[in-house]
Enzyme design. Structure first.
Site, PDB file in Angstrom:
ATOM      1  N   ASN A 169      40.859  -9.807  50.536  1.00 31.01           N
ATOM      2  CA  ASN A 169      41.499  -8.806  49.691  1.00 31.01           C
ATOM      3  C   ASN A 169      42.580  -8.101  50.505  1.00 31.01           C
ATOM      4  O   ASN A 169      42.418  -7.847  51.706  1.00 31.01           O
ATOM      5  CB  ASN A 169      40.500  -7.766  49.185  1.00 31.01           C
ATOM      6  CG  ASN A 169      41.180  -6.715  48.315  1.00 31.01           C
ATOM      7  OD1 ASN A 169      41.589  -6.998  47.189  1.00 31.01           O
ATOM      8  ND2 ASN A 169      41.349  -5.514  48.841  1.00 31.01           N
ATOM      9  N   TYR A 173      45.907   1.553  50.975  1.00 31.23           N
ATOM     10  CA  TYR A 173      45.076   2.748  50.960  1.00 31.23           C
ATOM     11  C   TYR A 173      45.545   3.672  52.085  1.00 31.23           C
ATOM     12  O   TYR A 173      45.644   3.247  53.237  1.00 31.23           O
ATOM     13  CB  TYR A 173      43.599   2.388  51.185  1.00 31.23           C
ATOM     14  CG  TYR A 173      43.171   1.128  50.471  1.00 31.23           C
ATOM     15  CD1 TYR A 173      42.898   1.133  49.113  1.00 31.23           C
ATOM     16  CD2 TYR A 173      43.071  -0.084  51.162  1.00 31.23           C
ATOM     17  CE1 TYR A 173      42.521  -0.030  48.453  1.00 31.23           C
ATOM     18  CE2 TYR A 173      42.682  -1.252  50.517  1.00 31.23           C
ATOM     19  CZ  TYR A 173      42.412  -1.222  49.157  1.00 31.23           C
ATOM     20  OH  TYR A 173      42.046  -2.376  48.512  1.00 31.23           O
ATOM     21  N   ARG A 174      45.808   4.905  51.747  1.00 29.97           N
ATOM     22  CA  ARG A 174      46.314   5.832  52.764  1.00 29.97           C
ATOM     23  C   ARG A 174      45.308   5.981  53.903  1.00 29.97           C
ATOM     24  O   ARG A 174      44.104   5.826  53.717  1.00 29.97           O
ATOM     25  CB  ARG A 174      46.603   7.188  52.137  1.00 29.97           C
ATOM     26  CG  ARG A 174      45.365   7.993  51.823  1.00 29.97           C
ATOM     27  CD  ARG A 174      45.700   9.324  51.184  1.00 29.97           C
ATOM     28  NE  ARG A 174      44.551  10.195  51.128  1.00 29.97           N
ATOM     29  CZ  ARG A 174      44.158  10.854  50.045  1.00 29.97           C
ATOM     30  NH1 ARG A 174      44.819  10.720  48.912  1.00 29.97           N
ATOM     31  NH2 ARG A 174      43.104  11.657  50.091  1.00 29.97           N
ATOM     32  N   TRP A 187      39.282   4.538  50.594  1.00 29.84           N
ATOM     33  CA  TRP A 187      38.890   3.503  49.651  1.00 29.84           C
ATOM     34  C   TRP A 187      38.260   4.150  48.421  1.00 29.84           C
ATOM     35  O   TRP A 187      37.127   4.635  48.481  1.00 29.84           O
ATOM     36  CB  TRP A 187      37.886   2.545  50.292  1.00 29.84           C
ATOM     37  CG  TRP A 187      38.511   1.545  51.209  1.00 29.84           C
ATOM     38  CD1 TRP A 187      39.781   1.071  51.167  1.00 29.84           C
ATOM     39  CD2 TRP A 187      37.873   0.881  52.313  1.00 29.84           C
ATOM     40  NE1 TRP A 187      39.993   0.147  52.163  1.00 29.84           N
ATOM     41  CE2 TRP A 187      38.840   0.011  52.880  1.00 29.84           C
ATOM     42  CE3 TRP A 187      36.601   0.924  52.861  1.00 29.84           C
ATOM     43  CZ2 TRP A 187      38.552  -0.797  53.976  1.00 29.84           C
ATOM     44  CZ3 TRP A 187      36.325   0.122  53.947  1.00 29.84           C
ATOM     45  CH2 TRP A 187      37.283  -0.736  54.492  1.00 29.84           C
ATOM     46  N   GLU A 233      46.100 -11.984  47.137  1.00 22.81           N
ATOM     47  CA  GLU A 233      47.390 -11.276  47.206  1.00 22.81           C
ATOM     48  C   GLU A 233      48.386 -11.974  48.123  1.00 22.81           C
ATOM     49  O   GLU A 233      49.596 -11.895  47.897  1.00 22.81           O
ATOM     50  CB  GLU A 233      47.176  -9.834  47.683  1.00 22.81           C
ATOM     51  CG  GLU A 233      46.522  -8.908  46.686  1.00 22.81           C
ATOM     52  CD  GLU A 233      44.996  -8.989  46.686  1.00 22.81           C
ATOM     53  OE1 GLU A 233      44.368  -8.256  45.898  1.00 22.81           O
ATOM     54  OE2 GLU A 233      44.433  -9.781  47.478  1.00 22.81           O
ATOM     55  N   ASP A 282      49.476  14.255  46.857  1.00 22.10           N
ATOM     56  CA  ASP A 282      49.345  12.920  46.262  1.00 22.10           C
ATOM     57  C   ASP A 282      50.389  12.654  45.187  1.00 22.10           C
ATOM     58  O   ASP A 282      51.187  13.518  44.827  1.00 22.10           O
ATOM     59  CB  ASP A 282      47.937  12.734  45.703  1.00 22.10           C
ATOM     60  CG  ASP A 282      47.319  11.423  46.142  1.00 22.10           C
ATOM     61  OD1 ASP A 282      48.010  10.399  46.067  1.00 22.10           O
ATOM     62  OD2 ASP A 282      46.152  11.435  46.564  1.00 22.10           O
TER      63      ASP A 282
END
Length: 481
Positions: A169, A173-174, A187, A233, A282
């Site tokens: 995968n 993600y920050r 996550w 991906e 955000d």
């Protein structure tokens, strides 16, 4: 045929007048954000900060921050031109019938070019720092907003594998930098990498993780794409590029990363280990609050000798991520229409920050059709997070916000035409009464039929006589208007 590296993409942006080099020294603490935010609000160019206080690495910002730059990143004249090809790719990637196998024959060459190639050496490993030599402080990681919990890596391409199946995968993600060798790993519970971590925890195992910073644009975009769980991906990025993504084995973990990356972080997350992460300004335009998240331990940091550090900021729209979301809207609309062929078009407006608003036009065929479409969309992948879905008749241009609001205001009886459902919501939805769970609203903005209980005449929209319009069109150049 795919950019060889980020430097090549930057060169093209500069050639097209889409990039400005910033030669003044600026700080990664708030200052780069303030400059970039002003440029984003003016729909301005990509920015390359050449002198960043405290680091020898330049910082690239806003590289995807317009429809034009998204088209350049994906090497297409317009985003809609890729939509049907994406559908073909997803259908062909795992054909399960003879008919499907026959249909993919014309696409075999492009599919063959999509599969990654492994290389033994890569420029992303020209500089190698292991164990105590690892120092994330070497990177110009941005402290974006005043109340952020610290500096955050904001454009990481994160690689994991399922501990049992080995399925890869790639997500984005920050990562809050805690110290020289550890970061948070943000996550959300709905994400595939979070599932990999839960499986590893159940087995009592560490989960190896690799983070690529600054691979080619197609790979960076692919990490954000809402692909079905069985689609790799990396293969998708190769399909977008029209050429394979070259992967190089990591030095300390059993994972592979794009060879054309600028910087690579290798390491692991421990089962059961959590640490407070956040707050973070955000993409909703609000701060997401502190919470406990897994901790990423860096065992090795590698980079190119001429590395560039790409980053992004999020906040009140418009921001760069809005245009990445627009690309997703156009690329994946044909896939949605494959399931719901009555859908004519869809608009996820920038102000809706991906998941708050969806405007959809349909070819209405029977009573209650709009409600059926709302319910179906909430059952499709990440569309489950759509907080408000408004459904219009097919003649409504849902890309025209003025037209959308006009129809919404005129066609809706609130008591009759609004439906509420409960279900999963985005983890960043601060208005929801519970984390990850809340309500959603569907609004039927279509013309109401007698079969739906509307017995009054529905009025016609005001339109001019076509012959008069034609006559005035001919007369218009003489009017001096």
């Amino acid at each position: 045929m795919g950019y060889r590296n980020l430097q090549e993409f930057i060169g093209l942006l500069e050639k097209k007048g889409e990039l400005v080099r910033i030669k003044e020294e600026v700080s990664p603490y708030l200052e780069i954000t303030e400059i970039t935010d002003r440029v984003c609000k003016r729909h301005g160019p990509a920015l390359l900060f050449e002198r960043v206080k405290g680091s020898s690495l330049p910082v690239l910002m806003n590289a995807f921050g317009s429809i034009k730059r998204m088209c350049l990143a994906l090497e297409v004249p317009e985003l809609d031109s890729l939509g049907q090809e994406v559908l073909d790719f997803i259908e062909a990637e795992a054909p399960n019938t003879l008919i499907k196998k026959l249909k993919i024959i014309p696409k075999i060459n492009r599919l063959r070019n999509a599969f990654p190639k492994e290389v033994k050496r890569a420029r992303c490993q020209e500089i190698v720092l292991k164990d105590d030599d690892v120092d994330l402080g070497m990177l110009p990681v941005l402290h974006c907003w005043p109340k952020d919990g610290g500096p955050f890596i904001t454009l990481p391409v994160v690689f994991t594998k399922h501990p049992e199946t080995g399925r890869r995968n790639v997500g984005m993600y920050r990562m809050q930098v805690f110290d020289k060798k550890t970061t948070g790993m943000h996550w959300h519970t709905h994400k595939d990498a979070a599932y990999h971590y839960r499986v590893a925890e159940s087995l009592g195992q560490r989960l190896p993780v690799a983070v690529a910073i600054g691979p080619d644009p197609a790979m960076t975009y692919a990490a954000t794409a809402p692909l079905p769980a069985d689609i790799d991906e990396v293969v998708f990025a190769g399909f977008l590029r029209g050429s394979p993504v070259e992967l190089v084995p990591c030095l300390t973990v059993p994972l592979e990363v794009p060879a054309n990356s600028q910087i690579v972080l290798e390491g692991y997350v421990e089962p059961g280990e959590r640490r407070i992460e956040g707050p973070f300004g955000d993409h909703t335009g609000y701060y997401s609050l502190e919470d406990e998240y897994p901790v990423f331990h860096v065992t090795c940091m590698t980079m190119r000798k001429d590395a560039i550090y790409p980053a992004t900021i999020v906040g009140q729209p418009p921001q760069e991520d809005c245009y990445m979301a627009k690309a997703t809207e156009r690329l994946f609309l044909p896939l949605i229409k494959k399931t719901l062929p009555e859908i004519q078009d869809m608009n996820l407006p920038l102000e809706g920050v991906f998941h708050n608003l969806a405007f959809v036009s349909i070819d209405k065929r029977y009573p209650g059709h709009a409600r059926k479409v709302m319910s179906a969309l909430w059952g499709l992948g990440q569309m489950m997070f759509a907080k408000i879905i408004c459904v219009f008749d097919k003649e409504v241009d849902v890309q025209d916000i003025s037209q959308v609001l006009w129809r919404l205001g005129n066609n809706v009886d609130p008591k009759r035409d609004i439906m509420f459902v409960d279900g999963p919501v985005d983890a960043l939805d601060h208005a929801a009464p519970l984390p990850h769970y809340g309500s959603k609203m569907g609004i039927d903005c279509t013309r109401k039929w007698p079969e739906e209980g509307f017995t009054r005449p529905w009025p016609d929209v005001i339109e001019m006589d076509p012959e008069v319009k034609k006559k005035i069109d001919a007369l218009w150049p003489k009017l001096g208007l």
